[in-house]
Design an enzyme around this catalytic site. Structure first.
Site, PDB file in Angstrom:
ATOM      1  CB  VAL A 276      -0.974   7.513   0.418  1.00  0.00           C
ATOM      2  CG1 VAL A 276      -1.829   8.736  -0.007  1.00  0.00           C
ATOM      3  CG2 VAL A 276      -1.920   6.475   0.877  1.00  0.00           C
TER       4      VAL A 276
ATOM      5  CG  ASP B  23       6.342   1.578  10.211  1.00  0.00           C
ATOM      6  OD1 ASP B  23       7.176   2.637  10.269  1.00  0.00           O
ATOM      7  OD2 ASP B  23       6.380   0.892   9.231  1.00  0.00           O
TER       8      ASP B  23
ATOM      9  CG  MET C 141      -1.996   1.139   1.183  1.00  0.00           C
ATOM     10  SD  MET C 141      -2.947   1.264   2.581  1.00  0.00           S
ATOM     11  CE  MET C 141      -3.855  -0.279   2.748  1.00  0.00           C
TER      12      MET C 141
ATOM     13  NE  ARG D 178       1.204  14.481   7.939  1.00  0.00           N
ATOM     14  CZ  ARG D 178       1.327  13.662   9.356  1.00  0.00           C
ATOM     15  NH1 ARG D 178       0.177  13.483   9.989  1.00  0.00           N
ATOM     16  NH2 ARG D 178       2.538  13.296   9.650  1.00  0.00           N
TER      17      ARG D 178
ATOM     18  CB  ALA E 130       1.167   6.460  12.263  1.00  0.00           C
TER      19      ALA E 130
ATOM     20  CB  ILE F  43      -6.158   8.576   0.659  1.00  0.00           C
ATOM     21  CG1 ILE F  43      -6.827   9.885   0.205  1.00  0.00           C
ATOM     22  CG2 ILE F  43      -5.660   7.462  -0.477  1.00  0.00           C
ATOM     23  CD1 ILE F  43      -5.974  10.808  -0.823  1.00  0.00           C
ATOM     24  N   GLY F  44      -5.384   6.180   2.787  1.00  0.00           N
ATOM     25  CA  GLY F  44      -4.798   5.118   3.320  1.00  0.00           C
ATOM     26  C   GLY F  44      -5.805   4.232   3.865  1.00  0.00           C
ATOM     27  CD1 TRP F  45     -11.069   4.749   6.698  1.00  0.00           C
ATOM     28  CD2 TRP F  45      -9.656   3.794   8.437  1.00  0.00           C
ATOM     29  NE1 TRP F  45     -11.850   4.166   7.560  1.00  0.00           N
ATOM     30  CE2 TRP F  45     -11.029   3.552   8.547  1.00  0.00           C
ATOM     31  CE3 TRP F  45      -8.968   3.326   9.300  1.00  0.00           C
ATOM     32  CZ2 TRP F  45     -11.670   2.840   9.543  1.00  0.00           C
ATOM     33  CZ3 TRP F  45      -9.205   2.789  10.561  1.00  0.00           C
ATOM     34  CH2 TRP F  45     -10.488   2.471  10.597  1.00  0.00           C
TER      35      TRP F  45
ATOM     36  CE1 TYR G  12      -3.014  -1.317   7.849  1.00  0.00           C
ATOM     37  CE2 TYR G  12      -0.965  -1.667   8.960  1.00  0.00           C
ATOM     38  CZ  TYR G  12      -1.532  -1.395   7.921  1.00  0.00           C
ATOM     39  OH  TYR G  12      -0.917  -0.949   6.621  1.00  0.00           O
TER      40      TYR G  12
END
Length: 315
Positions: A225, A263, A223, A231, A265, A234-236, A270
């Site tokens: 972005v 990591d 994944m 921020r 954040a 979009i990743g979510w 998750y």
């Protein structure tokens, strides 16, 4: 925020925005129903400001797509297909991949996600290669090599459809923000991010990262972005779109991904999404010049049919 890269030297994603697996350059690649939404117009590639901009073939917006716009050719006519025989079940799943859409209105604009088409591979390669180079702090001179490796990997993975798929997300700013930043009259969508989903054993990577996930279980990795668009959530939504597609493609409810122990954040994202740590690399993995990783798992809710997906199912 990071999942994981399938070509396996371990990547070092930026803490909130990359979700990579295992990227091992010493390997011969790999690199680690009816539509729910109407189809969008075919996008033609146009580079702008060195980013990944796409010009719409119509002036329609994501929320009101044109019904007369031409769509891309069937995945069965994909130039990257190997010509292997597909069973009836595989043909049905390939059609489901072709029709899959995930749409979301964000605070700053609109996001929609679907399976990557053949003509969008080069832009996806460029996005992934830049992300990998940034994560590994590689000099820009290595970008050409990374692009070559990533493209070979994506070509090989694409030949395994419908057992695996690469999703890409397109982003369009809201009208008032777009007018502030653009002088052009044409509407443009940006390639915002990408994520890979493996649905079963036939789509699993030959050399997955450790701790090793079950080969016959769905797995999310690779994944990324685009840096200017981070921020924004979009990743979510790449993660949520992956889960929704898995629910439609596979009866197995347990989905796996990797997250590096450093990591914080991505790990928190998750956890918020319902994933739990089921295993963690031994400290001895450091002797192989790899970062320690958590293997995380989530049990998805049962989906009775593609039309039963509700907001509560993906939150």
């Amino acid at each position: 925020m990071a999942a994981t890269v399938s070509l396996s030297f371990s990547l070092d994603p930026q803490p909130q925005h990359h979700y990579f697996s295992h990227f091992k350059p010493h390997q011969t690649l790999p690199f680690t129903s009816s539509p729910l939404f109407p189809k969008y117009p075919l996008l033609t590639i146009a580079h702008r400001h060195n980013r990944y901009a796409f010009k719409s073939s119509s002036s329609s917006s994501p929320s009101t797509p044109s019904t007369t716009a031409t769509t891309s050719s069937s995945f069965l006519e994909d130039p990257f297909r190997t010509g292997r025989f597909l069973s009836n079940e595989e043909l049905e799943k390939l059609k489901l991949l072709e029709d899959f859409r995930y749409c979301q209105e964000l605070e700053s604009g609109s996001l929609w996600i679907r399976v990557m088409r053949a003509e969008e591979m080069d832009n996806t390669v460029a996005l992934l290669a830049e992300s990998f180079a940034e994560s590994m702090v590689w000099p820009s001179g290595y970008l050409s090599l990374l692009r070559f490796l990533v493209k070979q990997y994506l070509v090989e993975r694409r030949a395994l459809m419908p057992h695996t798929a690469t999703l890409i997300g397109f982003y369009r700013e809201k009208e008032n923000e777009r007018l502030e930043h653009e002088e052009e009259e044409e509407e443009e969508e940006e390639l915002a991010g990408t994520v890979e989903v493996c649905f079963d054993k036939r789509g699993a990577n030959a050399s997955p990262p450790t701790p090793t996930p079950p080969k016959n279980s769905p797995y999310i990795c690779n994944m990324s972005v685009d840096k200017p668009l981070r921020r924004r959530g979009i990743g979510w939504h790449l993660l949520k779109a992956s889960e929704e597609l898995i629910s439609q493609m596979n009866s197995t409810r347990e989905v796996y991904l990797h997250c590096r122990t450093i990591d914080a954040a991505p790990f928190n994202m998750y956890i918020k999404a319902g994933y739990k740590v089921v295993n963690t690399d031994s400290i001895f993995i450091l002797l192989m010049l790899q970062r320690r990783k958590h293997l995380m798992c989530k049990k998805l809710p049962v989906l009775r049919s593609p039309f039963d997906m509700s907001d509560s199912d993906v939150e």
